[in-house]
Design a protein around this motif. Structure first.
Motif, short mmCIF file in Angstrom:
data_model
loop_
_atom_site.label_atom_id
_atom_site.label_comp_id
_atom_site.label_asym_id
_atom_site.label_seq_id
_atom_site.Cartn_x
_atom_site.Cartn_y
_atom_site.Cartn_z
N GLN A 22 -70.43 -1.23 -10.78
CA GLN A 22 -71.57 -1.41 -9.88
C GLN A 22 -71.25 -0.82 -8.51
OE1 GLN A 22 -72.64 -5.55 -9.76
NE2 GLN A 22 -73.10 -5.66 -11.95
N SER A 23 -72.18 -0.10 -7.95
CA SER A 23 -71.99 0.54 -6.66
C SER A 23 -72.49 -0.35 -5.53
CB SER A 23 -72.74 1.88 -6.62
OG SER A 23 -74.14 1.65 -6.61
N ILE A 24 -72.14 0.02 -4.33
CA ILE A 24 -72.63 -0.71 -3.16
C ILE A 24 -74.16 -0.60 -3.08
CG2 ILE A 24 -72.59 -0.79 -0.63
CD1 ILE A 24 -69.66 0.13 -0.79
N LYS A 25 -74.70 0.55 -3.52
CA LYS A 25 -76.16 0.71 -3.54
C LYS A 25 -76.80 -0.38 -4.40
CE LYS A 25 -76.51 5.70 -2.75
NZ LYS A 25 -76.97 6.99 -3.33
N HIS A 26 -76.14 -0.74 -5.48
CA HIS A 26 -76.67 -1.79 -6.36
C HIS A 26 -76.78 -3.11 -5.59
CE1 HIS A 26 -77.02 -4.51 -9.83
NE2 HIS A 26 -76.04 -5.22 -9.27
N PHE A 27 -75.76 -3.43 -4.82
CA PHE A 27 -75.77 -4.70 -4.09
C PHE A 27 -76.86 -4.71 -3.02
CE2 PHE A 27 -71.59 -4.81 -6.03
CZ PHE A 27 -71.45 -6.13 -6.39
N PHE A 28 -77.09 -3.57 -2.38
CA PHE A 28 -78.16 -3.51 -1.38
C PHE A 28 -79.53 -3.56 -2.04
CE2 PHE A 28 -75.02 -2.45 1.80
CZ PHE A 28 -75.61 -2.94 2.97
N GLN A 30 -80.18 -5.29 -4.65
CA GLN A 30 -80.37 -6.69 -4.98
C GLN A 30 -80.69 -7.54 -3.75
OE1 GLN A 30 -80.13 -8.16 -8.18
NE2 GLN A 30 -80.17 -6.03 -8.86
N ASP A 31 -80.13 -7.12 -2.60
CA ASP A 31 -80.32 -7.91 -1.37
C ASP A 31 -80.33 -6.96 -0.16
OD1 ASP A 31 -80.39 -9.73 0.67
OD2 ASP A 31 -78.43 -10.63 0.25
N PRO A 32 -81.51 -6.43 0.20
CA PRO A 32 -81.61 -5.47 1.32
C PRO A 32 -81.21 -6.07 2.66
CG PRO A 32 -83.58 -5.41 -0.06
CD PRO A 32 -82.81 -6.62 -0.48
N GLU A 33 -81.18 -7.39 2.76
CA GLU A 33 -80.85 -8.05 4.03
C GLU A 33 -79.39 -8.48 4.09
OE1 GLU A 33 -83.10 -8.09 6.41
OE2 GLU A 33 -84.42 -7.06 4.99
N ARG A 34 -78.53 -7.78 3.35
CA ARG A 34 -77.12 -8.15 3.28
C ARG A 34 -76.45 -8.23 4.66
NH1 ARG A 34 -74.11 -7.70 -1.19
NH2 ARG A 34 -72.36 -6.77 -0.08
N LYS A 37 -76.21 -11.50 6.52
CA LYS A 37 -75.28 -12.52 5.99
C LYS A 37 -73.82 -12.09 6.09
CE LYS A 37 -77.08 -12.68 1.88
NZ LYS A 37 -77.33 -13.08 0.47
N TYR A 38 -73.61 -10.79 6.07
CA TYR A 38 -72.24 -10.29 5.95
C TYR A 38 -71.80 -9.52 7.19
CZ TYR A 38 -72.91 -11.42 0.98
OH TYR A 38 -73.17 -12.06 -0.20
N HIS A 39 -71.88 -10.15 8.33
CA HIS A 39 -71.31 -9.58 9.54
C HIS A 39 -70.92 -10.71 10.47
CE1 HIS A 39 -75.24 -10.39 11.46
NE2 HIS A 39 -74.61 -10.23 12.61
N ILE A 40 -69.96 -10.41 11.36
CA ILE A 40 -69.48 -11.39 12.34
C ILE A 40 -69.39 -10.70 13.70
CG2 ILE A 40 -67.62 -12.96 13.02
CD1 ILE A 40 -66.73 -13.00 10.09
N PRO A 41 -70.14 -11.17 14.70
CA PRO A 41 -70.01 -10.63 16.06
C PRO A 41 -69.09 -11.53 16.89
CG PRO A 41 -72.01 -11.93 15.90
CD PRO A 41 -71.31 -12.07 14.57
N GLY A 42 -68.52 -10.96 17.93
CA GLY A 42 -67.73 -11.79 18.84
C GLY A 42 -66.68 -11.00 19.59
N ASN A 43 -66.38 -11.42 20.82
CA ASN A 43 -65.34 -10.81 21.65
C ASN A 43 -65.56 -9.30 21.83
OD1 ASN A 43 -63.71 -13.20 22.09
ND2 ASN A 43 -63.13 -13.05 19.94
N GLY A 44 -66.83 -8.92 21.95
CA GLY A 44 -67.13 -7.51 22.17
C GLY A 44 -67.01 -6.65 20.92
N LYS A 51 -70.98 -3.62 3.48
CA LYS A 51 -70.83 -2.42 2.64
C LYS A 51 -69.63 -2.56 1.70
CE LYS A 51 -73.67 -0.90 5.95
NZ LYS A 51 -74.17 -1.79 7.02
N ASN A 52 -69.37 -3.76 1.23
CA ASN A 52 -68.36 -4.02 0.23
C ASN A 52 -69.03 -4.58 -1.02
OD1 ASN A 52 -65.36 -3.84 1.41
ND2 ASN A 52 -66.70 -4.58 3.04
N ARG A 53 -68.40 -4.41 -2.16
CA ARG A 53 -68.95 -4.93 -3.40
C ARG A 53 -68.70 -6.44 -3.46
NH1 ARG A 53 -66.73 -1.16 -8.05
NH2 ARG A 53 -65.00 -0.86 -6.62
N LEU A 54 -69.61 -7.13 -2.83
CA LEU A 54 -69.45 -8.55 -2.57
C LEU A 54 -70.77 -9.25 -2.76
CD1 LEU A 54 -67.15 -10.44 -1.21
CD2 LEU A 54 -68.49 -10.14 0.87
#
Length: 410
Positions: A22-28, A30-34, A37-44, A51-54
């Motif tokens: 399965q490619s990363i395109k497949h995961f997107f 399935q869930d275009p709003e990834r 959910k899958y990012h962390i901001p902080g400390n600049g 963009k991981n197969r997760l």
């Protein structure tokens, strides 16, 4: 209990098999709003791991693996100064260099004293108040080190562009090939050149070989007394530095609880303070301290270092992606791949666990890479069209030091 006998581990092995192909395109798809959910901001910083197969289930199981392996307990033990380096029976307290979290007040005082020494020395040198044997101000600083004693300071010095007050010429030598050092010294003036010997034990073969060569070069042009004004030592063994001829006031301390690959925040970072000013070095410490605070307090799912580590374990150990390309899109970060190679591969490149038992799984990817623009015209075709699976960390600077917006946008 062996790590790979854990239920969470075995579940991840099964999940890796289930998503094979399965490619990363497949995961997107399935869930275009990834990204949400899958990012962390902080400390600049912004860490985007979408963009991981997760999937949500994989992430949940990775978090369970971290809990099963007591990652938070080991993190806290590190900050508390426990001797988690079981091979050498040492604490791992590089965090104490950039914050006051260490419960040992004696260590905090030692760190502060050394920072004051770095501040005083670097400020005086930058102002031309430390002269060579003939009374001329120092113009060139030759930094002699290898591994962690060289990679970190050189990486940071290049990452932070020179300002009008940064007048000293910095040179880094780590190779035992005589050509780089001989070529450099041929263009320098012995009266205005300072050497910094960075070696924790003051026995590092490569570093001492170059230091002796520098000493011979100096003494072929200057009296024996000149060594005390032209050599600085960063070491745990001050006595050996004194025997070499370094003056006590020119000796800077590093402790056994500082690993070489994590040492740029110690006096090993003296070249950074010399090159870019102590205020800049202090700001670097504060930034690292802020990330330490985040690492120490944020829940795992919102913890940038924790999630970076778990994604790395997922890719390397479970998905069998053997390499990780470090691709900074900022020329000032061109030494970052080499620095991270040591930090990751020397730390985690193991074949046995701390009990001495042979491991049956991969512990670390092979790191490599270079600046992204150069890579695009070199090896990116393999990344796009080849048959190898390669994980890639793209590192972009939101703001450029350059004045041309067109270049940065491109």
């Amino acid at each position: 209990m062996s790590r790979n006998s854990l239920e969470s581990w075995q579940q991840l092995e099964a999940m890796a098999v289930a998503i094979d192909g399965q490619s990363i395109k497949h995961f997107f798809a399935q869930d275009p709003e990834r990204f949400s959910k899958y990012h962390i901001p902080g400390n600049g910083l912004l860490f985007d791991y979408s963009k991981n197969r997760l999937s949500d289930d994989i992430k949940k199981t990775l978090l369970q693996l971290a809990e099963d392996c007591e990652v938070e307990r080991w993190r806290d033990a590190m900050f508390n100064g426990d001797k988690i380096n079981r091979t050498e029976g040492r604490s791992v307290l590089h965090t104490a260099l950039r914050s006051k979290h260490c419960p040992d007040e004696g260590i905090n005082r030692q760190v502060q004293q050394e920072l004051e020494h770095i501040a005083s020395f670097s400020t005086r040198l930058r102002a031309g108040k430390l002269q060579g044997y003939s009374g001329l101000a120092i113009t060139d600083v030759v930094c002699l080190g290898v591994g962690g004693s060289n990679l970190g300071p050189e990486m940071i010095t290049d990452a932070l562009p020179a300002q009008p007050a940064d007048l000293l010429n910095m040179h880094y030598i780590s190779s035992v090939d005589a050509v780089p050092l001989e070529t450099l010294l041929a263009g320098l003036n012995a009266e205005t050149t300072l050497f910094i010997i960075s070696s924790k034990t003051f026995t590092t073969t490569e570093t001492l070989l170059n230091a002796e060569a520098g000493k011979r070069w100096l003494l072929s042009r200057a009296p024996a007394s000149a060594v005390a004004k032209h050599f600085v030592a960063v070491t745990e063994d001050v006595e050996k530095a004194l025997s070499f001829g370094v003056a006590l006031a020119y000796c800077f301390k590093i402790w056994d609880w500082v690993g070489g690959r994590f040492s740029l925040w110690s006096a090993i970072g003296l070249p950074i303070a010399i090159a870019r000013g102590f205020d800049t070095f202090e700001s670097l410490l504060q930034g690292a301290g802020a990330m330490d605070d985040h690492f120490r307090s944020a829940p795992i799912e919102q913890n940038m270092p924790m999630m970076m580590a778990l994604i790395g374990v997922w890719n390397s150990t479970f998905l069998n992606i053997d390499t990780l390309a470090i691709l900074p899109y900022d020329q000032n970060l061109h030494h970052l791949p080499a620095y991270l190679q040591q930090a990751e591969m020397e730390s985690n490149g193991k074949s046995v666990n701390w009990r001495g038992e042979a491991l049956t799984y991969k512990t670390c990817p092979i790191l490599w890479g270079q600046t992204g623009i150069n890579g695009q015209h070199a090896f990116y075709q393999l990344l796009h069209q080849g048959t190898h699976e390669v994980a890639a960390d793209f590192i972009a600077s939101a703001n450029s030091y350059g004045k041309s917006e067109i270049h940065h946008e491109t």
